[in-house]
Scaffold this motif. Structure first.
Motif, PDB file in Angstrom:
ATOM      1  N   PHE A  36      60.988   2.714  31.122  1.00  0.00           N
ATOM      2  CA  PHE A  36      61.474   1.343  30.918  1.00  0.00           C
ATOM      3  C   PHE A  36      62.123   0.796  32.183  1.00  0.00           C
ATOM      4  O   PHE A  36      61.846  -0.337  32.598  1.00  0.00           O
ATOM      5  N   LEU A  37      62.978   1.581  32.813  1.00  0.00           N
ATOM      6  CA  LEU A  37      63.733   1.091  33.963  1.00  0.00           C
ATOM      7  C   LEU A  37      62.924   1.097  35.254  1.00  0.00           C
ATOM      8  O   LEU A  37      62.879   0.094  35.978  1.00  0.00           O
ATOM      9  N   PHE A  38      62.287   2.219  35.557  1.00  0.00           N
ATOM     10  CA  PHE A  38      61.631   2.357  36.861  1.00  0.00           C
ATOM     11  C   PHE A  38      60.253   1.688  36.905  1.00  0.00           C
ATOM     12  O   PHE A  38      59.855   1.169  37.956  1.00  0.00           O
ATOM     13  N   LEU A  39      59.511   1.718  35.783  1.00  0.00           N
ATOM     14  CA  LEU A  39      58.158   1.161  35.770  1.00  0.00           C
ATOM     15  C   LEU A  39      58.083  -0.172  35.048  1.00  0.00           C
ATOM     16  O   LEU A  39      56.999  -0.735  34.903  1.00  0.00           O
ATOM     17  N   ARG A  40      59.227  -0.659  34.572  1.00  0.00           N
ATOM     18  CA  ARG A  40      59.287  -1.930  33.840  1.00  0.00           C
ATOM     19  C   ARG A  40      58.345  -1.901  32.628  1.00  0.00           C
ATOM     20  O   ARG A  40      57.681  -2.896  32.302  1.00  0.00           O
ATOM     21  N   ALA A  41      58.254  -0.753  31.993  1.00  0.00           N
ATOM     22  CA  ALA A  41      57.335  -0.577  30.865  1.00  0.00           C
ATOM     23  C   ALA A  41      57.866  -1.258  29.617  1.00  0.00           C
ATOM     24  O   ALA A  41      59.077  -1.341  29.385  1.00  0.00           O
ATOM     25  N   GLU A  42      56.943  -1.736  28.792  1.00  0.00           N
ATOM     26  CA  GLU A  42      57.284  -2.305  27.499  1.00  0.00           C
ATOM     27  C   GLU A  42      57.212  -1.185  26.457  1.00  0.00           C
ATOM     28  O   GLU A  42      56.213  -0.471  26.376  1.00  0.00           O
ATOM     29  N   LEU A  43      58.275  -1.026  25.665  1.00  0.00           N
ATOM     30  CA  LEU A  43      58.297  -0.024  24.608  1.00  0.00           C
ATOM     31  C   LEU A  43      57.759  -0.651  23.327  1.00  0.00           C
ATOM     32  O   LEU A  43      58.326  -1.612  22.821  1.00  0.00           O
ATOM     33  N   LYS A  44      56.658  -0.104  22.798  1.00  0.00           N
ATOM     34  CA  LYS A  44      56.014  -0.689  21.627  1.00  0.00           C
ATOM     35  C   LYS A  44      55.694   0.382  20.593  1.00  0.00           C
ATOM     36  O   LYS A  44      55.592   1.566  20.923  1.00  0.00           O
ATOM     37  N   SER A  45      55.525  -0.060  19.354  1.00  0.00           N
ATOM     38  CA  SER A  45      55.109   0.835  18.280  1.00  0.00           C
ATOM     39  C   SER A  45      53.772   1.477  18.630  1.00  0.00           C
ATOM     40  O   SER A  45      52.839   0.817  19.093  1.00  0.00           O
ATOM     41  N   GLY A  46      53.661   2.779  18.366  1.00  0.00           N
ATOM     42  CA  GLY A  46      52.432   3.494  18.668  1.00  0.00           C
ATOM     43  C   GLY A  46      51.240   2.974  17.897  1.00  0.00           C
ATOM     44  O   GLY A  46      50.192   2.657  18.475  1.00  0.00           O
ATOM     45  N   ILE A  47      51.374   2.857  16.576  1.00  0.00           N
ATOM     46  CA  ILE A  47      50.232   2.425  15.775  1.00  0.00           C
ATOM     47  C   ILE A  47      49.844   0.985  16.107  1.00  0.00           C
ATOM     48  O   ILE A  47      48.651   0.643  16.182  1.00  0.00           O
ATOM     49  N   GLU A  48      50.819   0.126  16.340  1.00  0.00           N
ATOM     50  CA  GLU A  48      50.493  -1.261  16.674  1.00  0.00           C
ATOM     51  C   GLU A  48      49.755  -1.331  18.015  1.00  0.00           C
ATOM     52  O   GLU A  48      48.804  -2.113  18.179  1.00  0.00           O
ATOM     53  N   THR A  49      50.172  -0.518  18.967  1.00  0.00           N
ATOM     54  CA  THR A  49      49.511  -0.490  20.266  1.00  0.00           C
ATOM     55  C   THR A  49      48.079  -0.006  20.130  1.00  0.00           C
ATOM     56  O   THR A  49      47.147  -0.576  20.717  1.00  0.00           O
ATOM     57  N   VAL A  50      47.878   1.070  19.356  1.00  0.00           N
ATOM     58  CA  VAL A  50      46.528   1.600  19.160  1.00  0.00           C
ATOM     59  C   VAL A  50      45.641   0.568  18.478  1.00  0.00           C
ATOM     60  O   VAL A  50      44.497   0.332  18.897  1.00  0.00           O
ATOM     61  N   LEU A  51      46.140  -0.062  17.417  1.00  0.00           N
ATOM     62  CA  LEU A  51      45.332  -1.051  16.694  1.00  0.00           C
ATOM     63  C   LEU A  51      44.952  -2.224  17.592  1.00  0.00           C
ATOM     64  O   LEU A  51      43.846  -2.762  17.499  1.00  0.00           O
ATOM     65  N   ASP A  52      45.873  -2.617  18.473  1.00  0.00           N
ATOM     66  CA  ASP A  52      45.544  -3.685  19.421  1.00  0.00           C
ATOM     67  C   ASP A  52      44.490  -3.214  20.429  1.00  0.00           C
ATOM     68  O   ASP A  52      43.544  -3.948  20.753  1.00  0.00           O
ATOM     69  N   LEU A  53      44.645  -1.993  20.936  1.00  0.00           N
ATOM     70  CA  LEU A  53      43.713  -1.469  21.926  1.00  0.00           C
ATOM     71  C   LEU A  53      42.286  -1.418  21.395  1.00  0.00           C
ATOM     72  O   LEU A  53      41.331  -1.709  22.116  1.00  0.00           O
ATOM     73  N   ILE A  54      42.139  -1.004  20.124  1.00  0.00           N
ATOM     74  CA  ILE A  54      40.792  -0.831  19.566  1.00  0.00           C
ATOM     75  C   ILE A  54      40.283  -2.097  18.877  1.00  0.00           C
ATOM     76  O   ILE A  54      39.249  -2.065  18.212  1.00  0.00           O
ATOM     77  N   HIS A  55      41.012  -3.211  19.049  1.00  0.00           N
ATOM     78  CA  HIS A  55      40.599  -4.510  18.481  1.00  0.00           C
ATOM     79  C   HIS A  55      40.386  -4.403  16.973  1.00  0.00           C
ATOM     80  O   HIS A  55      39.376  -4.863  16.429  1.00  0.00           O
ATOM     81  N   PHE A  56      41.368  -3.811  16.299  1.00  0.00           N
ATOM     82  CA  PHE A  56      41.215  -3.535  14.869  1.00  0.00           C
ATOM     83  C   PHE A  56      41.021  -4.804  14.046  1.00  0.00           C
ATOM     84  O   PHE A  56      40.190  -4.842  13.137  1.00  0.00           O
ATOM     85  N   ASP A  57      41.766  -5.848  14.347  1.00  0.00           N
ATOM     86  CA  ASP A  57      41.658  -7.083  13.567  1.00  0.00           C
ATOM     87  C   ASP A  57      40.237  -7.654  13.614  1.00  0.00           C
ATOM     88  O   ASP A  57      39.730  -8.163  12.604  1.00  0.00           O
ATOM     89  N   GLU A  58      39.604  -7.551  14.767  1.00  0.00           N
ATOM     90  CA  GLU A  58      38.225  -8.047  14.875  1.00  0.00           C
ATOM     91  C   GLU A  58      37.277  -7.209  14.025  1.00  0.00           C
ATOM     92  O   GLU A  58      36.291  -7.734  13.474  1.00  0.00           O
ATOM     93  N   ARG A  59      37.566  -5.936  13.878  1.00  0.00           N
ATOM     94  CA  ARG A  59      36.705  -5.048  13.083  1.00  0.00           C
ATOM     95  C   ARG A  59      36.802  -5.345  11.590  1.00  0.00           C
ATOM     96  O   ARG A  59      35.978  -4.882  10.808  1.00  0.00           O
ATOM     97  N   LEU A  60      37.820  -6.098  11.187  1.00  0.00           N
ATOM     98  CA  LEU A  60      37.984  -6.414   9.768  1.00  0.00           C
ATOM     99  C   LEU A  60      37.104  -7.566   9.302  1.00  0.00           C
ATOM    100  O   LEU A  60      37.005  -7.812   8.093  1.00  0.00           O
ATOM    101  N   GLU A  61      36.452  -8.248  10.225  1.00  0.00           N
ATOM    102  CA  GLU A  61      35.624  -9.387   9.843  1.00  0.00           C
ATOM    103  C   GLU A  61      34.486  -8.938   8.924  1.00  0.00           C
ATOM    104  O   GLU A  61      33.735  -8.025   9.248  1.00  0.00           O
ATOM    105  N   GLY A  62      34.390  -9.570   7.751  1.00  0.00           N
ATOM    106  CA  GLY A  62      33.320  -9.266   6.807  1.00  0.00           C
ATOM    107  C   GLY A  62      33.516  -8.005   5.990  1.00  0.00           C
ATOM    108  O   GLY A  62      32.644  -7.628   5.198  1.00  0.00           O
ATOM    109  N   VAL A  63      34.662  -7.348   6.141  1.00  0.00           N
ATOM    110  CA  VAL A  63      34.916  -6.088   5.429  1.00  0.00           C
ATOM    111  C   VAL A  63      35.440  -6.377   4.023  1.00  0.00           C
ATOM    112  O   VAL A  63      36.309  -7.232   3.828  1.00  0.00           O
TER     113      VAL A  63
END
Length: 379
Positions: A257-284
């Motif tokens: 957080f301090l040295f790399l200015r990293a954003e601390l985020k929820s693991g599952i939310e980050t994964v779902l965003d990375l894999i474009h989960f919301d887009e995969r829900l279309e038509g399901v």
């Protein structure tokens, strides 16, 4: 009818990918006309890198780095597209790399994690996601940052190695050698704990024992971590104890957080965003998810609750098929889950359930889809 299968792995028995195959087989028998897709999912813990690589057709990039006690280990990060990388600190600095009798948070270091981050940077990655669960370390992230060019100094100006023992000795920090590629990159940290760096709920008191810390070790480490916190406050003008999650991974959360200015985020939310989960829900029509054991903890940053909440926003029912259900699993009904079933079909010893995991899961999947068929007929 279209299904989306998005289960966590059943650790030690069935992989996330295999659950999808079994579900697809069962769905086809009950709904011959159905279509289905699957996506591997993880919550920021073990298996996260592989899940993202599989979902986005990434590649593993292997490097030899230092393990938690300095021994060489082979670790990899996932390269996604042209400039993204995802990695697990546990691959370089995790408890699974040590035998139980080797665990020693006084000596363990996150240096190898820093080497893995540096490898991703030098490979051209400018968006780097780091999952920080499962650490064997309690060094405040000093080892990691040392591998990236930061110098931690004692009162005489001597450079420290950056292990847990050095927390009490650090007096000043020289950031002038921080690798220049860091300033061109964006860092995200998957972090599902809210622990501060120090105190009764801090890194040492909460997680130190499982890393091999004895009472005397933990007292020494906590005093050292408090000294380190003060040095960080003098250096950055920030009290990291006021920032939830900085105590994660033995203080690695604070360092990133301090040295790399990293954003601390929820693991599952980050994964779902990375894999474009919301887009995969279309038509399901229905989503099926699950894990080895579902209980009250599953409602806090785990795969089932993360998937359930995303589906709830789109009005898509979620069925859970897990190895077993424990106390408080019913909390998930408030997180978008429609119904839950277990793979185990009767009383049996745990070892039998594990040995028969695939058979039990296949049979349970058939039962689940047959029940779903009744509901469809009633509708």
């Amino acid at each position: 009818m279209k299904f989306l299968f998005a289960s966590d792995s059943f650790k030690g028995t069935i992989s996330s990918a295999r659950t999808a195959e079994l579900l697809g087989e069962a769905a086809g028998k009950v709904f011959p006309e159905c279509r289905w897709e699957s996506v591997e999912v993880a919550d920021g813990g073990e298996g996260t890198t592989d899940a993202v690589i599989a979902a986005l057709k990434g590649e593993r990039v292997w490097r030899e780095v230092r393990g938690p006690l300095g021994n060489p280990v082979s670790a990899y990060f996932g390269r996604i597209g042209e400039n993204k990388a995802v990695l697990e600190m546990a691959a370089a600095s995790g408890l699974p790399l040590l035998k139980e009798e080797e665990r020693n948070p006084i000596q363990a270091s996150t240096y190898g994690t820093g080497e893995l981050i540096l490898a991703a940077l030098e490979d051209g990655c400018q968006e780097i996601v780091v999952a920080i669960g499962g650490s064997a370390t309690n060094d405040g992230g000093m080892g990691c940052l040392r591998a990236l060019g930061v110098r931690f100094l004692d009162q005489l100006g001597n450079e420290l190695e950056g292990c847990g023992a050095d927390l009490e000795r650090v007096s000043a920090i020289d950031r002038s050698g921080l690798h220049p590629l860091i300033f061109q990159a964006k860092f995200t940290v998957m972090c599902d704990v809210t622990n501060p760096l120090t105190g009764p709920d801090g890194a040492t008191r909460t997680f130190g024992k499982q890393k091999g810390g004895t009472p005397d070790m933990l007292n020494r480490l906590e005093a050292g971590m408090e000294n380190y916190r003060r040095v960080l406050e003098r250096t950055f003008g920030v009290d990291v104890n006021q920032i939830p999650g900085t105590g994660a991974a033995g203080g690695l959360g604070a360092a990133l957080f301090l040295f790399l200015r990293a954003e601390l985020k929820s693991g599952i939310e980050t994964v779902l965003d990375l894999i474009h989960f919301d887009e995969r829900l279309e038509g399901v029509s229905v989503v099926v998810t699950g894990e080895g054991r579902t209980d009250w903890q599953s409602a806090f940053g785990k795969v089932i609750s993360g998937v359930g909440l995303r589906c709830q926003k789109k009005g898509i029912p979620v069925l859970v098929l897990s190895g077993g259900l424990g106390a408080g699993a019913d909390k998930l009904y408030g997180y978008g889950v429609t119904s839950m079933m277990t793979a185990v079909d009767g009383p049996m010893p745990l070892n039998e359930a594990l040995e028969r995991a695939e058979e039990l899961y296949r049979d349970a999947a058939l039962r689940m889809f047959r029940i779903l068929q009744v509901g469809r007929q009633l509708t």
